[in-house]
Design a protein around this motif. Structure first.
Motif, PDB file in Angstrom:
ATOM      1  N   HIS A 333       0.835  -1.201   0.000  1.00  0.00           N
ATOM      2  CA  HIS A 333       0.000   0.000   0.000  1.00  0.00           C
ATOM      3  C   HIS A 333       0.874   1.257   0.000  1.00  0.00           C
ATOM      4  N   ALA A 334       1.976   1.199   0.737  1.00  0.00           N
ATOM      5  CA  ALA A 334       2.847   2.379   0.822  1.00  0.00           C
ATOM      6  C   ALA A 334       3.471   2.671  -0.543  1.00  0.00           C
ATOM      7  N   LEU A 335       3.890   1.625  -1.249  1.00  0.00           N
ATOM      8  CA  LEU A 335       4.498   1.839  -2.560  1.00  0.00           C
ATOM      9  C   LEU A 335       3.496   2.470  -3.520  1.00  0.00           C
ATOM     10  N   ALA A 336       2.214   2.089  -3.338  1.00  0.00           N
ATOM     11  CA  ALA A 336       1.180   2.670  -4.205  1.00  0.00           C
ATOM     12  C   ALA A 336       0.847   4.104  -3.798  1.00  0.00           C
ATOM     13  N   SER A 337       1.092   4.451  -2.541  1.00  0.00           N
ATOM     14  CA  SER A 337       0.690   5.780  -2.049  1.00  0.00           C
ATOM     15  C   SER A 337       1.780   6.841  -2.222  1.00  0.00           C
ATOM     16  N   TYR A 338       3.058   6.427  -2.110  1.00  0.00           N
ATOM     17  CA  TYR A 338       4.163   7.408  -2.132  1.00  0.00           C
ATOM     18  C   TYR A 338       5.148   7.013  -3.233  1.00  0.00           C
ATOM     19  N   PRO A 339       5.047   7.624  -4.417  1.00  0.00           N
ATOM     20  CA  PRO A 339       5.925   7.243  -5.542  1.00  0.00           C
ATOM     21  C   PRO A 339       7.404   7.301  -5.178  1.00  0.00           C
ATOM     22  N   TYR A 340       7.807   8.212  -4.284  1.00  0.00           N
ATOM     23  CA  TYR A 340       9.241   8.348  -3.987  1.00  0.00           C
ATOM     24  C   TYR A 340       9.826   7.064  -3.406  1.00  0.00           C
ATOM     25  N   LEU A 341       8.980   6.244  -2.762  1.00  0.00           N
ATOM     26  CA  LEU A 341       9.497   5.026  -2.130  1.00  0.00           C
ATOM     27  C   LEU A 341      10.018   4.031  -3.173  1.00  0.00           C
ATOM     28  N   SER A 342       9.414   4.057  -4.395  1.00  0.00           N
ATOM     29  CA  SER A 342       9.847   3.074  -5.401  1.00  0.00           C
ATOM     30  C   SER A 342      11.212   3.408  -5.980  1.00  0.00           C
ATOM     31  N   THR A 343      11.733   4.621  -5.717  1.00  0.00           N
ATOM     32  CA  THR A 343      13.055   4.949  -6.266  1.00  0.00           C
ATOM     33  C   THR A 343      14.167   4.268  -5.457  1.00  0.00           C
ATOM     34  N   ASP A 344      13.837   3.828  -4.234  1.00  0.00           N
ATOM     35  CA  ASP A 344      14.835   3.140  -3.402  1.00  0.00           C
ATOM     36  C   ASP A 344      14.746   1.635  -3.680  1.00  0.00           C
ATOM     37  N   LYS A 345      15.696   1.132  -4.447  1.00  0.00           N
ATOM     38  CA  LYS A 345      15.624  -0.278  -4.881  1.00  0.00           C
ATOM     39  C   LYS A 345      16.056  -1.246  -3.779  1.00  0.00           C
ATOM     40  N   THR A 346      16.812  -0.733  -2.797  1.00  0.00           N
ATOM     41  CA  THR A 346      17.241  -1.628  -1.705  1.00  0.00           C
ATOM     42  C   THR A 346      16.876  -0.998  -0.354  1.00  0.00           C
ATOM     43  N   PRO A 347      15.572  -0.843  -0.097  1.00  0.00           N
ATOM     44  CA  PRO A 347      15.187  -0.179   1.156  1.00  0.00           C
ATOM     45  C   PRO A 347      15.565  -1.025   2.360  1.00  0.00           C
ATOM     46  N   ARG A 348      15.912  -0.326   3.452  1.00  0.00           N
ATOM     47  CA  ARG A 348      16.127  -1.055   4.712  1.00  0.00           C
ATOM     48  C   ARG A 348      14.821  -0.971   5.501  1.00  0.00           C
ATOM     49  N   LEU A 349      14.342  -2.143   5.926  1.00  0.00           N
ATOM     50  CA  LEU A 349      13.031  -2.195   6.574  1.00  0.00           C
ATOM     51  C   LEU A 349      13.139  -2.871   7.921  1.00  0.00           C
ATOM     52  N   ARG A 350      12.329  -2.380   8.879  1.00  0.00           N
ATOM     53  CA  ARG A 350      12.218  -3.090  10.166  1.00  0.00           C
ATOM     54  C   ARG A 350      10.764  -3.488  10.343  1.00  0.00           C
ATOM     55  N   LEU A 351      10.549  -4.752  10.670  1.00  0.00           N
ATOM     56  CA  LEU A 351       9.181  -5.251  10.813  1.00  0.00           C
ATOM     57  C   LEU A 351       8.891  -5.535  12.280  1.00  0.00           C
ATOM     58  N   TRP A 352       7.635  -5.359  12.647  1.00  0.00           N
ATOM     59  CA  TRP A 352       7.246  -5.571  14.046  1.00  0.00           C
ATOM     60  C   TRP A 352       5.778  -5.979  14.101  1.00  0.00           C
ATOM     61  N   MET A 353       5.454  -6.790  15.102  1.00  0.00           N
ATOM     62  CA  MET A 353       4.045  -7.135  15.348  1.00  0.00           C
ATOM     63  C   MET A 353       3.739  -6.887  16.817  1.00  0.00           C
ATOM     64  N   GLY A 354       2.561  -6.353  17.107  1.00  0.00           N
ATOM     65  CA  GLY A 354       2.179  -6.114  18.510  1.00  0.00           C
ATOM     66  C   GLY A 354       0.709  -6.393  18.731  1.00  0.00           C
ATOM     67  N   HIS A 355       0.353  -6.455  20.011  1.00  0.00           N
ATOM     68  CA  HIS A 355      -1.020  -6.827  20.390  1.00  0.00           C
ATOM     69  C   HIS A 355      -1.799  -5.626  20.901  1.00  0.00           C
ATOM     70  N   ARG A 356      -2.816  -5.219  20.157  1.00  0.00           N
ATOM     71  CA  ARG A 356      -3.729  -4.192  20.707  1.00  0.00           C
ATOM     72  C   ARG A 356      -4.627  -4.909  21.715  1.00  0.00           C
ATOM     73  N   PRO A 357      -4.632  -4.448  22.965  1.00  0.00           N
ATOM     74  CA  PRO A 357      -5.471  -5.120  23.960  1.00  0.00           C
ATOM     75  C   PRO A 357      -6.913  -4.633  23.799  1.00  0.00           C
ATOM     76  N   SER A 358      -7.780  -5.459  23.218  1.00  0.00           N
ATOM     77  CA  SER A 358      -9.090  -4.945  22.799  1.00  0.00           C
ATOM     78  C   SER A 358     -10.260  -5.630  23.481  1.00  0.00           C
TER      79      SER A 358
END
Ligand code: FAD
Length: 418
Positions: A333-358
């Motif tokens: 979704h981010a690549l579709a929303s912000y064209p500038y992101l596609s110019t970085d062919k080797t992006p460094r990414l950090r992934l995370w998952m968390g629990h919303r207490p609902s």
């Protein structure tokens, strides 16, 4: 009235409450198995939105019709792990019921507004007094749409926001290009929630609040609480082997709060709405106002670590391993929303998952437990724990000092039958 209080959990809720209680003269100890603000808590990796507009519950009229699709859709904002369905079903039915009519969601929105309407100002003050002014900025928050029609398709949400005094300005295409050129041409209409704020490093902010609390005399024990005992004086048994006694115990252990209270016969319905983030740590983020593009339903926040894309609701039990495909959805979704992101062919990414207490009714649980009045609940903040933390801290103090106002009653644990 003051005395000794133990706060279990050093996420945003426990940290903010501990500081508030110390300021009011309570002798406070805070316990957490992890360092304050660590990756283990939801408070670490969230979107950092402090939005007075976050009053719209997840469960809205007509949602139930979409549930079969959620079980199958791999790209949508909400998914349900079908293997978790047997455990989730009772919660899910109550969740759908809570949003079954306009009257119900109107009530929920009004109650959430009580917690959130002045959240930005309260956080600016909290950041100031903990020496973290650079982390909380009030630049507004942008809800971006492909066109006006897509905004109007969310008429009920914006009607509820207007009813609750959320101030916003419309941006047309020219305004978007002028003020946020990084946002792609697919977005031609936007709503700017003018007094919205955001936090540039929520984990660091929580750690800073605990540091400030310690300077006020709060003791931090880095040890998990393995049991809470409610006798003549309540006690917290720590993993380290120590047992702490106090006049009151505040339970602010996020998604783990239910597990801690179950041996006392307390059953609060709470499930994890698991969420993910991807932080693009390479390159600069060429905008300063956080954005929520309607198509991806995610918060895109400029942070000290890079652009954070956070969102997704995955209903699954707490013990299930992360499903990193959900993070890839955010990235797409981010690549579709912000064209500038596609110019970085080797992006460094950090992934995370968390629990919303609902909770199923979309409201946090704040106040004394009916059968254990020395134990104060402060959990279940779902999607709004950061934004609601300062007001929650005030309500926790009121509960400790036996002042429960009419406005605070709907958050009491007694609304769930024990
Ligand atoms: C992807 C995502 C995006 C979000 N975006 C936003 C947003 O933009 N704005 C917003 O307001 N909210 C947002 N939220 C929600 C927000 O993050 C949570 O509501 C909030 O962090 C909950 O805070 P907490 O202190 O209750 O829980 P947590 O932050 O989970 O903290 C609980 C703490 O308790 C500790 N603990 C657990 N068990 C024990 C034990 N037995 N003994 C001692 N300590 C224990 C844990 O180690 C942890 O530190 C988002 C959440 C997610 C997942």
């Amino acid at each position: 009235m003051t005395g000794k209080v133990i706060v279990v959990g050093a996420g945003i809720i426990g940290a903010t409450a501990a500081l508030r209680l110390a300021e009011a003269g309570w002798d406070v100890a805070i316990c957490d198995g992890n360092a304050p603000g660590s990756e283990a808590g939801a408070s670490y990796g969230n979107g950092g939105w402090i939005s007075p507009a976050s009053i719209i519950p997840m469960s809205m009229p007509g949602l139930w019709r979409k549930v079969p699709g959620f079980l199958l859709d791999r790209n949508g904002p909400l998914t349900i792990d079908w293997r978790s369905l047997p455990q989730l079903t009772p919660w899910l039915l109550r969740f759908l019921w809570a949003g079954a009519s306009k009257t119900r969601v109107r009530r929920t929105a009004k109650l959430l507004s009580f917690l959130l309407h002045d959240g930005p100002e309260r956080h600016l003050e909290l950041a100031r007094k903990t020496g973290q002014e650079q982390l909380v900025l009030q630049k507004g928050l942008l809800y971006a749409y492909p066109d006006r029609a897509s905004f109007e398709a969310e008429a009920l949400s914006w009607e509820l926001r207007r009813e609750n005094g959320v101030a916003y300005a419309e941006w047309n295409e020219t305004e978007i290009r002028r003020r946020l050129p990084a946002l792609g041409p697919a977005y031609r209409f936007a709503i700017h929630v003018v007094n919205g704020a955001h936090c540039r490093d929520t984990g660091g902010y929580v750690a800073g609040i605990v540091d400030a609390a310690r300077r006020k005399g709060v003791q931090f024990h880095q040890s998990a609480v393995t049991a809470i005992l409610d006798g003549v004086t309540p006690q917290a048994v720590l993993e380290s082997g120590e047992t702490l006694s106090a006049d009151r115990i505040v339970v602010a252990a996020g998604i783990h709060s239910g597990r801690l209270l179950r041996p006392l016969g307390v059953r609060i319905p709470m499930q994890s709405e698991r969420g993910y983030h991807v932080t693009v740590t390479s390159g600069q983020t060429p905008f300063e106002i956080p954005v929520m593009p309607s198509t991806g339903r995610m918060a895109n926040t400029p942070t000290d670590m890079g652009l954070r894309l956070s969102g997704q609701v995955e209903l699954a039990t707490v013990d299930k391993p992360p499903n990193w495909e959900r993070a890839q959805v955010l990235q797409r979704h981010a690549l579709a929303s912000y064209p500038y992101l596609s110019t970085d062919k080797t992006p460094r990414l950090r992934l995370w998952m968390g629990h919303r207490p609902s909770t199923p009714d979309g409201l946090p649980v704040i106040g004394p437990l009916s059968r254990h009045p020395s134990l104060i609940a402060a959990f279940g903040h779902g999607h709004v724990g950061i934004a609601a933390a300062p007001k929650t801290a005030d309500l926790v103090l009121d509960a400790l000092e036996n002042r429960i106002s009419g406005e605070a009653r709907p958050f009491l644990p007694s609304r769930f039958r024990q």
